[in-house]
Write a protein that holds these residues in place. Structure first.
Motif, PDB file in Angstrom:
ATOM      1  N   ASN A  93       0.676  -1.255  -0.108  1.00 23.26           N
ATOM      2  CA  ASN A  93       0.151   0.410  -0.257  1.00 23.26           C
ATOM      3  C   ASN A  93       0.852   1.200   0.077  1.00 23.26           C
ATOM      4  O   ASN A  93       1.724   1.427   0.499  1.00 23.26           O
ATOM      5  CB  ASN A  93      -0.512   0.249   1.290  1.00 23.26           C
ATOM      6  CG  ASN A  93      -1.679  -1.393   1.353  1.00 23.26           C
ATOM      7  OD1 ASN A  93      -2.234  -1.400   0.379  1.00 23.26           O
ATOM      8  ND2 ASN A  93      -2.353  -1.803   2.136  1.00 23.26           N
ATOM      9  N   ILE A 128      -7.573   1.498  -3.815  1.00 21.55           N
ATOM     10  CA  ILE A 128      -6.315   2.253  -2.756  1.00 21.55           C
ATOM     11  C   ILE A 128      -4.956   2.032  -3.713  1.00 21.55           C
ATOM     12  O   ILE A 128      -5.044   1.252  -3.897  1.00 21.55           O
ATOM     13  CB  ILE A 128      -6.157   0.506  -1.781  1.00 21.55           C
ATOM     14  CG1 ILE A 128      -7.207   1.058  -0.475  1.00 21.55           C
ATOM     15  CG2 ILE A 128      -4.642   1.281  -0.605  1.00 21.55           C
ATOM     16  CD1 ILE A 128      -7.098   0.195   0.368  1.00 21.55           C
ATOM     17  N   LEU A 130      -1.476   1.684  -5.248  1.00 17.98           N
ATOM     18  CA  LEU A 130      -0.464  -0.008  -4.380  1.00 17.98           C
ATOM     19  C   LEU A 130       0.964   1.425  -5.193  1.00 17.98           C
ATOM     20  O   LEU A 130       0.811   2.069  -6.084  1.00 17.98           O
ATOM     21  CB  LEU A 130      -0.761  -0.587  -5.056  1.00 17.98           C
ATOM     22  CG  LEU A 130      -1.570  -1.811  -4.785  1.00 17.98           C
ATOM     23  CD1 LEU A 130      -1.868  -2.969  -5.739  1.00 17.98           C
ATOM     24  CD2 LEU A 130      -1.503  -2.323  -2.877  1.00 17.98           C
ATOM     25  N   ASP A 158       2.467  -5.119   5.035  1.00 20.89           N
ATOM     26  CA  ASP A 158       1.852  -5.197   3.639  1.00 20.89           C
ATOM     27  C   ASP A 158       2.302  -5.364   2.830  1.00 20.89           C
ATOM     28  O   ASP A 158       2.869  -5.385   1.867  1.00 20.89           O
ATOM     29  CB  ASP A 158       0.741  -3.623   3.289  1.00 20.89           C
ATOM     30  CG  ASP A 158       1.551  -2.379   3.064  1.00 20.89           C
ATOM     31  OD1 ASP A 158       2.456  -3.103   3.972  1.00 20.89           O
ATOM     32  OD2 ASP A 158       0.873  -1.914   2.641  1.00 20.89           O
TER      33      ASP A 158
END
Length: 166
Positions: A93, A128, A130, A158
């Motif tokens: 992320n 979201i 990346l 993550d």
């Protein structure tokens, strides 16, 4: 023969790489290797050129006269670091400091970065943002893949790390 390494940066435009290739050929140079990219409307490139000694000065001057571009030339070759070649992909992320953290681990392990390409993009379902980094590395003798992978994965829950031998 002389080796020149030219770095160029300036506004992107159609035909720039062709103009560079023609200029090198006109001065009897041989295009050896390069890495080039467009980022935010700017073209950035680095190219290794082999040229006969008697043509190197004229080629250097011609490269320096490319309109709207900053050009820096280096001469000679340096011995590359020895070790196992790796291909690294890191996905996470997006957040501040990912590359700083990853390169800190690489630096601690004395690992050399040969190429690095990064990008950020929206995840397919969630949207979201990346972050992805793809690079080639030189793992020095005495370092292990398992140690590198474990230390990178310890940076964040993550962070997905994929390492392949080249």
């Amino acid at each position: 023969m002389k080796t020149l390494v030219a770095t160029l940066i300036g506004p992107d435009r159609t035909g720039l790489v062709k103009q560079l290739a023609t200029l090198i050929k006109q001065h009897h140079g041989s295009w050896q290797a390069s890495a080039m990219s467009e980022l935010a409307g700017y073209f950035a490139g680095i190219v290794e050129i082999r040229v006969p000694e008697e043509h190197s000065q004229a080629l250097s001057e011609a490269l320096g006269k490319l309109p709207d571009f900053q050009v820096k030339l280096l001469e000679g070759q340096h011995q590359p670091l020895q070790g196992q070649k790796l291909k690294l992909t890191v996905t996470a992320n997006d957040r501040l400091g990912i590359i700083d953290e990853v390169t800190d681990v690489l630096n601690q392990l004395n690992i050399s970065v040969k190429t690095l390409k990064t990008d950020s993009y929206p995840a397919p379902i969630t949207g979201i943002t990346l972050f992805e980094a793809n690079g080639t590395l030189t793992l020095p003798h005495g370092q292990t893949l398992n140690d590198l992978q474990a230390r990178l994965e310890a940076l964040s829950d993550d962070l997905v790390v994929d390492i392949d031998l080249v």
